[in-house]
Design a protein around this motif. Structure first.
Motif, PDB file in Angstrom:
ATOM      1  N   SER A  52       0.917  -1.115   0.069  1.00 12.37           N
ATOM      2  CA  SER A  52       0.182  -0.233  -0.043  1.00 12.37           C
ATOM      3  C   SER A  52       0.727   1.214  -0.044  1.00 12.37           C
ATOM      4  O   SER A  52       0.644   2.078  -0.727  1.00 12.37           O
ATOM      5  N   LEU A  53       1.746   1.168   0.836  1.00 14.32           N
ATOM      6  CA  LEU A  53       2.684   2.519   0.791  1.00 14.32           C
ATOM      7  C   LEU A  53       3.673   2.565  -0.591  1.00 14.32           C
ATOM      8  O   LEU A  53       3.700   3.504  -1.285  1.00 14.32           O
ATOM      9  N   MET A  54       4.032   1.416  -1.166  1.00 16.35           N
ATOM     10  CA  MET A  54       4.782   1.400  -2.458  1.00 16.35           C
ATOM     11  C   MET A  54       3.734   1.856  -3.594  1.00 16.35           C
ATOM     12  O   MET A  54       4.319   2.556  -4.529  1.00 16.35           O
ATOM     13  N   THR A  55       2.488   1.849  -3.284  1.00 16.56           N
ATOM     14  CA  THR A  55       1.609   2.158  -4.419  1.00 16.56           C
ATOM     15  C   THR A  55       1.092   3.562  -4.134  1.00 16.56           C
ATOM     16  O   THR A  55       1.089   4.354  -5.062  1.00 16.56           O
ATOM     17  N   TYR A  56       0.842   4.055  -2.861  1.00 13.59           N
ATOM     18  CA  TYR A  56       0.005   5.159  -2.687  1.00 13.59           C
ATOM     19  C   TYR A  56       0.559   6.393  -1.917  1.00 13.59           C
ATOM     20  O   TYR A  56       0.233   7.551  -1.751  1.00 13.59           O
ATOM     21  N   ALA A  57       1.954   6.041  -1.330  1.00 14.41           N
ATOM     22  CA  ALA A  57       2.583   6.927  -0.364  1.00 14.41           C
ATOM     23  C   ALA A  57       3.389   8.218  -0.990  1.00 14.41           C
ATOM     24  O   ALA A  57       3.608   8.313  -2.294  1.00 14.41           O
ATOM     25  N   THR A  58       3.082   9.426  -0.495  1.00 12.91           N
ATOM     26  CA  THR A  58       3.802  10.344  -0.818  1.00 12.91           C
ATOM     27  C   THR A  58       5.388  10.342  -0.895  1.00 12.91           C
ATOM     28  O   THR A  58       5.807   9.233  -0.295  1.00 12.91           O
ATOM     29  N   MET A  59       5.990  11.349  -1.412  1.00 15.91           N
ATOM     30  CA  MET A  59       7.619  11.165  -1.599  1.00 15.91           C
ATOM     31  C   MET A  59       7.896  11.155  -0.141  1.00 15.91           C
ATOM     32  O   MET A  59       8.998  10.183   0.190  1.00 15.91           O
ATOM     33  N   LYS A  60       7.391  12.074   0.902  1.00 12.62           N
ATOM     34  CA  LYS A  60       7.975  11.843   2.250  1.00 12.62           C
ATOM     35  C   LYS A  60       7.827  10.555   3.060  1.00 12.62           C
ATOM     36  O   LYS A  60       8.582   9.978   3.399  1.00 12.62           O
ATOM     37  N   ASP A  61       6.673  10.173   2.799  1.00 14.35           N
ATOM     38  CA  ASP A  61       6.201   8.679   3.229  1.00 14.35           C
ATOM     39  C   ASP A  61       7.015   7.484   2.570  1.00 14.35           C
ATOM     40  O   ASP A  61       7.252   6.604   3.144  1.00 14.35           O
ATOM     41  N   THR A  62       7.316   7.671   1.478  1.00 14.51           N
ATOM     42  CA  THR A  62       8.123   6.844   0.708  1.00 14.51           C
ATOM     43  C   THR A  62       9.609   6.983   1.080  1.00 14.51           C
ATOM     44  O   THR A  62      10.074   5.604   1.457  1.00 14.51           O
ATOM     45  N   LEU A  63      10.087   7.869   1.453  1.00 15.41           N
ATOM     46  CA  LEU A  63      11.449   7.968   2.014  1.00 15.41           C
ATOM     47  C   LEU A  63      11.416   7.402   3.377  1.00 15.41           C
ATOM     48  O   LEU A  63      12.526   6.633   3.820  1.00 15.41           O
ATOM     49  N   TRP A  64      10.327   7.625   4.032  1.00 19.21           N
ATOM     50  CA  TRP A  64      10.460   6.995   5.485  1.00 19.21           C
ATOM     51  C   TRP A  64      10.347   5.409   5.535  1.00 19.21           C
ATOM     52  O   TRP A  64      11.105   4.763   5.917  1.00 19.21           O
ATOM     53  N   MET A  65       9.584   5.026   4.592  1.00 14.40           N
ATOM     54  CA  MET A  65       9.677   3.352   4.282  1.00 14.40           C
ATOM     55  C   MET A  65      10.923   3.004   3.817  1.00 14.40           C
ATOM     56  O   MET A  65      11.315   1.844   4.414  1.00 14.40           O
ATOM     57  N   GLU A  66      11.495   3.592   2.927  1.00 15.08           N
ATOM     58  CA  GLU A  66      12.826   3.222   2.421  1.00 15.08           C
ATOM     59  C   GLU A  66      14.038   3.244   3.653  1.00 15.08           C
ATOM     60  O   GLU A  66      14.824   2.382   3.600  1.00 15.08           O
ATOM     61  N   GLU A  67      13.670   4.130   4.600  1.00 10.68           N
ATOM     62  CA  GLU A  67      14.836   4.388   5.516  1.00 10.68           C
ATOM     63  C   GLU A  67      14.371   3.181   6.803  1.00 10.68           C
ATOM     64  O   GLU A  67      15.384   2.768   7.533  1.00 10.68           O
ATOM     65  N   ASN A  68      13.268   2.759   6.888  1.00  5.51           N
ATOM     66  CA  ASN A  68      12.826   1.801   7.950  1.00  5.51           C
ATOM     67  C   ASN A  68      12.688   0.326   7.572  1.00  5.51           C
ATOM     68  O   ASN A  68      12.393  -0.324   8.283  1.00  5.51           O
ATOM     69  N   PHE A  69      12.639   0.031   6.040  1.00  3.03           N
ATOM     70  CA  PHE A  69      12.715  -1.243   5.653  1.00  3.03           C
ATOM     71  C   PHE A  69      13.760  -1.518   4.742  1.00  3.03           C
ATOM     72  O   PHE A  69      14.082  -0.657   3.793  1.00  3.03           O
ATOM     73  N   SER A  70      14.155  -2.632   4.570  1.00  2.00           N
ATOM     74  CA  SER A  70      15.409  -3.241   3.910  1.00  2.00           C
ATOM     75  C   SER A  70      14.942  -3.474   2.402  1.00  2.00           C
ATOM     76  O   SER A  70      13.694  -3.535   2.357  1.00  2.00           O
ATOM     77  N   GLY A  71      15.886  -3.075   1.566  1.00  2.00           N
ATOM     78  CA  GLY A  71      15.589  -3.648   0.171  1.00  2.00           C
ATOM     79  C   GLY A  71      15.065  -4.927   0.083  1.00  2.00           C
ATOM     80  O   GLY A  71      14.197  -5.314  -0.755  1.00  2.00           O
TER      81      GLY A  71
END
Length: 105
Positions: free
Chosen positions: A37-56
């Protein structure tokens, strides 16, 4: 994938924002669905948070075992390129689809 732990205030806020049809605590029980859901709908700010808090590795797992009906074609393609899973269109698998079986008889 296991539940997101711990339930931080920010992850609860994002769950409420992007998986609005469930209680945030329930949304966080399925990490793969939450991340899709984040990968599909998140804003850039929320996407950056996701990438900082979850591994590739965790994000790749979402693409390799995607929940059906979440990804848009645009997000599906974007994340395959972003995570290095595709060099061109031919490297991107079809979006996951629900299969409906027709009852015989």
């Amino acid at each position: 994938m296991e539940r997101i732990s711990p339930n931080t205030p920010h992850s609860l806020t994002l769950a409420e924002k992007y998986v609005w049809w469930k209680r945030p605590e329930d949304a966080l029980r399925n990490k793969r669905h939450f991340l899709a859901s984040l990968m599909t709908y998140a804003t850039m700010k929320d996407t950056l948070w996701m990438e900082e808090n979850f591994s590739g590795k965790e994000l790749i797992d979402v693409l390799q075992n995607p929940p059906v009906g979440i990804f848009t074609p645009r997000a599906w393609h974007f994340w395959h390129y972003r995570l290095g899973l595709a060099d061109n269109e031919n490297d991107i698998p079809d979006l996951p689809r629900r299969e409906w079986q027709k009852k015989s008889g």
